[in-house]
Design a protein around this motif. Sequence first.
Motif, PDB file in Angstrom:
ATOM      1  N   SER A 110       1.062  -1.300  -0.067  1.00 46.31           N
ATOM      2  CA  SER A 110       0.138  -0.239   0.221  1.00 46.31           C
ATOM      3  C   SER A 110       1.031   1.219  -0.208  1.00 46.31           C
ATOM      4  CB  SER A 110      -1.225   0.073   1.259  1.00 46.31           C
ATOM      5  OG  SER A 110      -0.224  -0.156   2.131  1.00 46.31           O
ATOM      6  N   ASP A 111       0.625   2.507  -0.089  1.00 51.17           N
ATOM      7  CA  ASP A 111       0.844   3.272  -0.215  1.00 51.17           C
ATOM      8  C   ASP A 111       2.085   4.452   1.112  1.00 51.17           C
ATOM      9  OD1 ASP A 111      -0.277   3.673  -2.746  1.00 51.17           O
ATOM     10  OD2 ASP A 111      -0.698   5.721  -2.733  1.00 51.17           O
ATOM     11  N   HIS A 112       3.140   4.729   0.687  1.00 46.87           N
ATOM     12  CA  HIS A 112       3.736   5.100   2.284  1.00 46.87           C
ATOM     13  C   HIS A 112       4.178   6.503   1.948  1.00 46.87           C
ATOM     14  CE1 HIS A 112       3.584   0.875   3.400  1.00 46.87           C
ATOM     15  NE2 HIS A 112       4.304   1.077   3.741  1.00 46.87           N
ATOM     16  N   PHE A 113       4.837   7.277   3.085  1.00 46.65           N
ATOM     17  CA  PHE A 113       5.039   8.285   2.285  1.00 46.65           C
ATOM     18  C   PHE A 113       6.762   8.145   2.407  1.00 46.65           C
ATOM     19  CE2 PHE A 113       0.597   8.994   2.984  1.00 46.65           C
ATOM     20  CZ  PHE A 113       0.592   9.687   2.573  1.00 46.65           C
ATOM     21  N   VAL A 114       7.422   9.086   2.148  1.00 51.23           N
ATOM     22  CA  VAL A 114       9.034   9.225   2.354  1.00 51.23           C
ATOM     23  C   VAL A 114       8.822  10.748   3.406  1.00 51.23           C
ATOM     24  CG1 VAL A 114      11.271   9.579   1.643  1.00 51.23           C
ATOM     25  CG2 VAL A 114       9.763   7.698   0.958  1.00 51.23           C
ATOM     26  N   TYR A 115      10.015  11.156   4.613  1.00 48.12           N
ATOM     27  CA  TYR A 115       8.904  12.286   4.884  1.00 48.12           C
ATOM     28  C   TYR A 115      10.781  12.952   5.670  1.00 48.12           C
ATOM     29  CZ  TYR A 115       9.597   9.134   9.031  1.00 48.12           C
ATOM     30  OH  TYR A 115       9.715   8.903  10.554  1.00 48.12           O
ATOM     31  N   LEU A 116      11.188  14.279   5.606  1.00 45.40           N
ATOM     32  CA  LEU A 116      12.207  14.230   7.060  1.00 45.40           C
ATOM     33  C   LEU A 116      11.854  15.097   7.683  1.00 45.40           C
ATOM     34  CD1 LEU A 116      14.148  16.661   3.901  1.00 45.40           C
ATOM     35  CD2 LEU A 116      14.439  14.023   4.367  1.00 45.40           C
ATOM     36  N   SER A 117      12.577  14.352   9.013  1.00 42.57           N
ATOM     37  CA  SER A 117      11.985  15.674  10.319  1.00 42.57           C
ATOM     38  C   SER A 117      12.796  15.999  10.910  1.00 42.57           C
ATOM     39  CB  SER A 117      10.868  14.477  11.271  1.00 42.57           C
ATOM     40  OG  SER A 117      12.395  13.089  11.286  1.00 42.57           O
ATOM     41  N   ASN A 118      12.972  16.516  12.128  1.00 40.40           N
ATOM     42  CA  ASN A 118      13.988  17.331  12.965  1.00 40.40           C
ATOM     43  C   ASN A 118      13.851  16.490  14.580  1.00 40.40           C
ATOM     44  OD1 ASN A 118      15.586  18.495  14.460  1.00 40.40           O
ATOM     45  ND2 ASN A 118      14.523  20.716  13.969  1.00 40.40           N
ATOM     46  N   THR A 119      14.175  15.490  14.879  1.00 33.60           N
ATOM     47  CA  THR A 119      14.390  14.431  15.660  1.00 33.60           C
ATOM     48  C   THR A 119      15.919  15.823  17.082  1.00 33.60           C
ATOM     49  OG1 THR A 119      15.782  13.245  14.617  1.00 33.60           O
ATOM     50  CG2 THR A 119      13.130  12.888  15.689  1.00 33.60           C
ATOM     51  N   GLY A 120      16.333  16.209  16.564  1.00 34.57           N
ATOM     52  CA  GLY A 120      17.951  17.488  16.751  1.00 34.57           C
ATOM     53  C   GLY A 120      18.731  17.007  16.268  1.00 34.57           C
ATOM     54  N   ALA A 121      18.198  16.692  15.070  1.00 32.07           N
ATOM     55  CA  ALA A 121      18.820  16.325  13.443  1.00 32.07           C
ATOM     56  C   ALA A 121      18.253  16.316  12.457  1.00 32.07           C
ATOM     57  CB  ALA A 121      20.183  15.808  13.732  1.00 32.07           C
ATOM     58  N   LYS A 123      16.432  14.070   9.768  1.00 33.33           N
ATOM     59  CA  LYS A 123      16.403  12.498   9.404  1.00 33.33           C
ATOM     60  C   LYS A 123      15.317  12.148   8.466  1.00 33.33           C
ATOM     61  CE  LYS A 123      14.831   9.471  11.804  1.00 33.33           C
ATOM     62  NZ  LYS A 123      13.102   9.038  11.065  1.00 33.33           N
ATOM     63  N   ILE A 124      15.806  11.225   7.742  1.00 36.98           N
ATOM     64  CA  ILE A 124      15.125  10.720   6.498  1.00 36.98           C
ATOM     65  C   ILE A 124      14.317   9.912   7.187  1.00 36.98           C
ATOM     66  CG2 ILE A 124      16.473   9.293   5.663  1.00 36.98           C
ATOM     67  CD1 ILE A 124      14.805  10.405   3.037  1.00 36.98           C
ATOM     68  N   GLY A 125      12.789   9.195   6.781  1.00 35.11           N
ATOM     69  CA  GLY A 125      12.125   7.951   7.045  1.00 35.11           C
ATOM     70  C   GLY A 125      11.026   7.323   6.455  1.00 35.11           C
ATOM     71  N   ILE A 126      10.195   6.859   6.773  1.00 41.47           N
ATOM     72  CA  ILE A 126       9.257   6.288   6.068  1.00 41.47           C
ATOM     73  C   ILE A 126       7.901   6.758   6.757  1.00 41.47           C
ATOM     74  CG2 ILE A 126      10.351   5.098   4.342  1.00 41.47           C
ATOM     75  CD1 ILE A 126      10.004   2.832   5.528  1.00 41.47           C
ATOM     76  N   THR A 127       6.463   6.143   6.790  1.00 35.83           N
ATOM     77  CA  THR A 127       5.655   6.104   7.379  1.00 35.83           C
ATOM     78  C   THR A 127       4.589   5.838   6.278  1.00 35.83           C
ATOM     79  OG1 THR A 127       3.817   7.300   8.624  1.00 35.83           O
ATOM     80  CG2 THR A 127       4.939   8.548   7.309  1.00 35.83           C
ATOM     81  N   ARG A 128       3.148   4.873   7.263  1.00 37.65           N
ATOM     82  CA  ARG A 128       2.592   4.246   6.413  1.00 37.65           C
ATOM     83  C   ARG A 128       1.362   5.759   6.899  1.00 37.65           C
ATOM     84  NH1 ARG A 128      -1.284  -0.814   6.913  1.00 37.65           N
ATOM     85  NH2 ARG A 128      -0.448  -0.692   9.217  1.00 37.65           N
ATOM     86  N   HIS A 129       1.504   6.155   7.512  1.00 40.27           N
ATOM     87  CA  HIS A 129      -0.163   7.011   7.847  1.00 40.27           C
ATOM     88  C   HIS A 129       0.161   8.076   7.940  1.00 40.27           C
ATOM     89  CE1 HIS A 129      -2.452   3.641   7.760  1.00 40.27           C
ATOM     90  NE2 HIS A 129      -2.182   2.823   8.719  1.00 40.27           N
ATOM     91  N   ARG A 151       5.244   9.987  -1.835  1.00 39.75           N
ATOM     92  CA  ARG A 151       4.237   9.221  -2.015  1.00 39.75           C
ATOM     93  C   ARG A 151       5.239   8.018  -2.080  1.00 39.75           C
ATOM     94  NH1 ARG A 151      -1.853   9.738  -0.757  1.00 39.75           N
ATOM     95  NH2 ARG A 151      -3.208   7.955  -0.548  1.00 39.75           N
ATOM     96  N   VAL A 152       4.687   6.730  -2.126  1.00 39.82           N
ATOM     97  CA  VAL A 152       5.116   5.774  -2.897  1.00 39.82           C
ATOM     98  C   VAL A 152       4.254   4.211  -3.014  1.00 39.82           C
ATOM     99  CG1 VAL A 152       7.848   6.296  -2.428  1.00 39.82           C
ATOM    100  CG2 VAL A 152       7.009   4.572  -0.906  1.00 39.82           C
ATOM    101  N   SER A 153       4.654   3.700  -4.034  1.00 47.13           N
ATOM    102  CA  SER A 153       3.514   2.733  -4.157  1.00 47.13           C
ATOM    103  C   SER A 153       3.438   1.939  -3.435  1.00 47.13           C
ATOM    104  CB  SER A 153       3.568   2.151  -5.681  1.00 47.13           C
ATOM    105  OG  SER A 153       5.183   1.795  -5.580  1.00 47.13           O
ATOM    106  N   GLU A 154       4.538   1.061  -2.791  1.00 52.55           N
ATOM    107  CA  GLU A 154       4.362   0.285  -1.753  1.00 52.55           C
ATOM    108  C   GLU A 154       5.970   0.022  -0.508  1.00 52.55           C
ATOM    109  OE1 GLU A 154       5.978  -3.571  -3.352  1.00 52.55           O
ATOM    110  OE2 GLU A 154       5.450  -2.685  -5.080  1.00 52.55           O
ATOM    111  N   ARG A 155       5.607  -0.489   0.060  1.00 53.33           N
ATOM    112  CA  ARG A 155       7.172   0.059   1.218  1.00 53.33           C
ATOM    113  C   ARG A 155       8.383  -0.635   0.724  1.00 53.33           C
ATOM    114  NH1 ARG A 155       7.713   0.050   6.594  1.00 53.33           N
ATOM    115  NH2 ARG A 155       9.331  -1.361   7.956  1.00 53.33           N
ATOM    116  N   LEU A 156       8.430  -2.024   0.092  1.00 53.17           N
ATOM    117  CA  LEU A 156       9.629  -1.922  -1.022  1.00 53.17           C
ATOM    118  C   LEU A 156      10.490  -0.471  -1.379  1.00 53.17           C
ATOM    119  CD1 LEU A 156      12.153  -3.475  -1.855  1.00 53.17           C
ATOM    120  CD2 LEU A 156      10.791  -4.546  -3.824  1.00 53.17           C
ATOM    121  N   VAL A 157       9.015  -0.180  -1.999  1.00 47.12           N
ATOM    122  CA  VAL A 157       9.887   1.038  -2.874  1.00 47.12           C
ATOM    123  C   VAL A 157       9.790   2.410  -1.807  1.00 47.12           C
ATOM    124  CG1 VAL A 157       9.526   3.445  -4.515  1.00 47.12           C
ATOM    125  CG2 VAL A 157       8.810   0.652  -5.437  1.00 47.12           C
TER     126      VAL A 157
END
Length: 282
Positions: A110-121, A123-129, A151-157
């Motif tokens: 299912s669709d996943h999102f790739v994101y950037l976040s600030n957790t003190g520095a 970082k890049i990450g992925i989330t489903r929702h 926004r990507v098509s699946e978790r592997l991507v």
Amino acid sequence: MAVVGKIRKMQVHTEAQSGGSHLAHYQLPVGDEKIDMNALIGRNIEVEHTGDINCVHCDAKTKKSFNQGYCYRCLITLAQCDSCIIKPELCHYSEGTCREPEWGEQNCLSDHFVYLSNTGALKIGITRHVTDGVSSRWIDQGATQALPILRVSERLVSGLVEHAAKAHIADKTNWRTMLKGQPDDLDIQGRAEQVLNAIAPEIEAICAKHGIQAVQPVESDPISINYPVTQYPEKVKSINLDKTPSFSGQLQGIKGQYLLLDGDRVINMRKYAGYRLQVSHD
């Protein structure tokens, strides 16, 4: 007041604030009850481990918890405990070796999102929702800023994109740094443009293999997240329930999945999912 029961990770949601920021709200599930943890900021709490641990999946009694709440049998048999959860670019489904293909279809294809976040520095990450512009994953990681970029098509991507980006940006949170205070705001949108430009050839190759719509840009504004903290620790001292089965003190804040207590003490409540605790407060 005392509540006794098996705990799970704190449930989170946000409340919109003036200026467009969001305030994190926490509830700690203890048995059938849910404790409003934000309401306990500034009050004294006491937590005691009764000695029992139950698997968060099958509820079997276990002497040791693995992977934040699972018994050993579930650790080695469940798809949600497989190594590809940590390294999604190694997803087994397409190879026919997924531990639970039906679970994989529901959670990975299912669709996943790739994101950037600030957790003190940054970082890049992925989330489903991403619900109402916010992902609970950002709150669990203690992010003060976040921005979905793809926004990507699946978790592997999503894993392939994240893996490509790791050459240019970190993919892990330094939890000690995250807990020591409110970091300065970063130009997260500007950094997103830099990262996307840097990995453009890799994204092109991923789309050539997985389909032209496998990776799509996301138009979004950065969001800001605030946490219910009155005082941050100067020197982080982690509480280990396996060594110190009870503790008490004033709750000075919550960030990520951590409770911040007086005396610079912190505890990662998610780590102890499945532990039977007695939680009381004044």
